[in-house]
Design a protein around this motif. Sequence first.
Motif, short mmCIF file in Angstrom:
data_model
loop_
_atom_site.label_atom_id
_atom_site.label_comp_id
_atom_site.label_asym_id
_atom_site.label_seq_id
_atom_site.Cartn_x
_atom_site.Cartn_y
_atom_site.Cartn_z
N ALA A 246 0.86 -1.18 0.00
CA ALA A 246 0.00 0.00 0.00
C ALA A 246 0.89 1.23 0.00
O ALA A 246 2.04 1.20 0.44
CB ALA A 246 -0.92 0.00 1.21
N ILE A 247 0.36 2.30 -0.55
CA ILE A 247 1.09 3.57 -0.58
C ILE A 247 0.17 4.66 -0.06
O ILE A 247 -1.02 4.44 0.16
CB ILE A 247 1.55 3.91 -2.01
CG1 ILE A 247 0.33 3.99 -2.95
CG2 ILE A 247 2.57 2.90 -2.51
CD1 ILE A 247 0.68 4.44 -4.35
N GLN A 248 0.75 5.84 0.13
CA GLN A 248 -0.04 6.97 0.61
C GLN A 248 -0.08 8.05 -0.47
O GLN A 248 0.95 8.45 -1.00
CB GLN A 248 0.55 7.54 1.91
CG GLN A 248 -0.36 8.57 2.58
CD GLN A 248 0.20 9.02 3.91
OE1 GLN A 248 0.74 10.12 4.01
NE2 GLN A 248 0.08 8.18 4.92
N VAL A 249 -1.29 8.49 -0.79
CA VAL A 249 -1.49 9.55 -1.78
C VAL A 249 -2.49 10.54 -1.23
O VAL A 249 -3.60 10.15 -0.81
CB VAL A 249 -2.00 8.99 -3.13
CG1 VAL A 249 -2.22 10.13 -4.13
CG2 VAL A 249 -1.03 7.97 -3.71
N ASP A 250 -2.13 11.79 -1.21
CA ASP A 250 -3.02 12.85 -0.71
C ASP A 250 -3.48 12.56 0.72
O ASP A 250 -4.63 12.83 1.09
CB ASP A 250 -4.24 13.02 -1.62
CG ASP A 250 -3.87 13.44 -3.04
OD1 ASP A 250 -2.74 13.92 -3.24
OD2 ASP A 250 -4.71 13.26 -3.94
N GLY A 251 -2.60 11.96 1.51
CA GLY A 251 -2.94 11.70 2.90
C GLY A 251 -3.82 10.50 3.12
O GLY A 251 -4.30 10.27 4.23
N ARG A 252 -4.05 9.71 2.07
CA ARG A 252 -4.90 8.52 2.20
C ARG A 252 -4.12 7.28 1.75
O ARG A 252 -3.30 7.35 0.83
CB ARG A 252 -6.17 8.66 1.36
CG ARG A 252 -7.10 9.77 1.82
CD ARG A 252 -8.39 9.73 1.04
NE ARG A 252 -9.34 10.73 1.51
CZ ARG A 252 -10.58 10.86 1.05
NH1 ARG A 252 -11.01 10.05 0.09
NH2 ARG A 252 -11.37 11.79 1.54
N MET A 253 -4.43 6.16 2.39
CA MET A 253 -3.80 4.90 2.01
C MET A 253 -4.42 4.38 0.71
O MET A 253 -5.65 4.41 0.54
CB MET A 253 -3.94 3.86 3.12
CG MET A 253 -3.24 4.25 4.41
SD MET A 253 -1.48 4.64 4.18
CE MET A 253 -0.86 3.04 3.63
N VAL A 254 -3.58 3.92 -0.17
CA VAL A 254 -4.01 3.42 -1.47
C VAL A 254 -3.44 2.03 -1.67
O VAL A 254 -2.23 1.81 -1.55
CB VAL A 254 -3.53 4.35 -2.60
CG1 VAL A 254 -3.79 3.71 -3.96
CG2 VAL A 254 -4.20 5.71 -2.51
N ASP A 255 -4.34 1.07 -1.98
CA ASP A 255 -3.87 -0.29 -2.28
C ASP A 255 -4.22 -0.63 -3.72
O ASP A 255 -4.70 0.22 -4.48
CB ASP A 255 -4.44 -1.30 -1.29
CG ASP A 255 -5.96 -1.30 -1.25
OD1 ASP A 255 -6.57 -0.61 -2.10
OD2 ASP A 255 -6.54 -1.97 -0.38
N LYS A 256 -3.98 -1.89 -4.09
CA LYS A 256 -4.06 -2.26 -5.51
C LYS A 256 -5.43 -2.00 -6.15
O LYS A 256 -5.47 -1.50 -7.29
CB LYS A 256 -3.67 -3.73 -5.69
CG LYS A 256 -3.50 -4.12 -7.15
CD LYS A 256 -2.92 -5.51 -7.30
CE LYS A 256 -2.70 -5.85 -8.77
NZ LYS A 256 -2.10 -7.20 -8.94
N PRO A 257 -6.57 -2.31 -5.51
CA PRO A 257 -7.86 -2.02 -6.16
C PRO A 257 -8.02 -0.55 -6.53
O PRO A 257 -8.58 -0.21 -7.58
CB PRO A 257 -8.89 -2.47 -5.12
CG PRO A 257 -8.19 -3.52 -4.33
CD PRO A 257 -6.76 -3.04 -4.24
N VAL A 258 -7.56 0.34 -5.65
CA VAL A 258 -7.66 1.78 -5.94
C VAL A 258 -6.75 2.14 -7.11
O VAL A 258 -7.10 2.94 -7.97
CB VAL A 258 -7.30 2.61 -4.68
CG1 VAL A 258 -7.33 4.10 -5.00
CG2 VAL A 258 -8.24 2.28 -3.54
N VAL A 259 -5.57 1.53 -7.16
CA VAL A 259 -4.64 1.78 -8.27
C VAL A 259 -5.25 1.32 -9.59
O VAL A 259 -5.16 2.01 -10.61
CB VAL A 259 -3.30 1.07 -8.02
CG1 VAL A 259 -2.39 1.21 -9.23
CG2 VAL A 259 -2.63 1.63 -6.77
N LEU A 260 -5.87 0.16 -9.57
CA LEU A 260 -6.49 -0.34 -10.79
C LEU A 260 -7.60 0.59 -11.27
O LEU A 260 -7.76 0.80 -12.48
CB LEU A 260 -7.04 -1.75 -10.56
CG LEU A 260 -6.00 -2.85 -10.34
CD1 LEU A 260 -6.67 -4.17 -10.02
CD2 LEU A 260 -5.10 -2.99 -11.56
#
Length: 273
Positions: A246-260
């Motif tokens: 998971a990574i952090q973007v704009d202060g929110r956690m982002v995992d693979k479904p969000v990336v897709l």
Amino acid sequence: MIPTTYLFVPGNRPERFAKALASGADRVILDLEDAVLPADKSQARHAIGAWLATLENAARANILVRLNDALSPWHTDDLEWLSAQPLGEVMLSKCESAVQVASVHARMAPSAQVLPLIETVRGVMGLNDIVSSPHVSRLAFGSIDYQLDLDLPGPGFALDAAATAIAMASRAADLPPPVAGVTPELAAERVNADLLHARALGFTAKLCIHPTQVGVVREALRPDAQTLAWASRVNSAWQTGSGQGAIQVDGRMVDKPVVLRAQRILALADLTH
């Protein structure tokens, strides 16, 4: 590139063919069905065949022909005509089975494809069978004819249920998302509203009946600047931090479904550019 706009043109109006091809629509559908009176269908076949013969392969690849449905009195003549045409894809009206798809494809080159137009309750009930055909390119929803077949007073839950079933069958068969039905009104506001509603049901393309609708559909499908910027940031951060769960973007956690999802937004922006 997966098409997002399909523009219908009556098959007996050859003076409109080139204009439609120059309209910016991803695909032009020369119609042998509803837009052509029974007495004019033979003339329409001749006009379409003569025009196709003048086109280069690249232009011809953007052309479909909508055939009359398998139960109509004109279908056999359509198939005989189709055997001599250099078409890579056709649309089959009121498709209800894989057998109907196979019958059409048998008159075409092995690499050709059929785009079933789902317009009846039998068609919706036969979706699993239809998408089992290896010759199906994607599905389209003939929403107006479906309302007539089920005797619906207008749009509502029953129509949305059929649309959702078409979208689900497409996904289950790994087909591109389906093509939404036409909007009879030409007003941009109505076309835009219909497209956004279809988009919420899983559709990413639309049938058009006038060149002015093409630009409206493309604009409605295009992600807005804020959404596109977010998708770009997510995708860039993911590429930079590849290997992380998971990574952090704009202060929110982002995992693979969000990336897709972000990557699909970027892909849609490319399609509607």
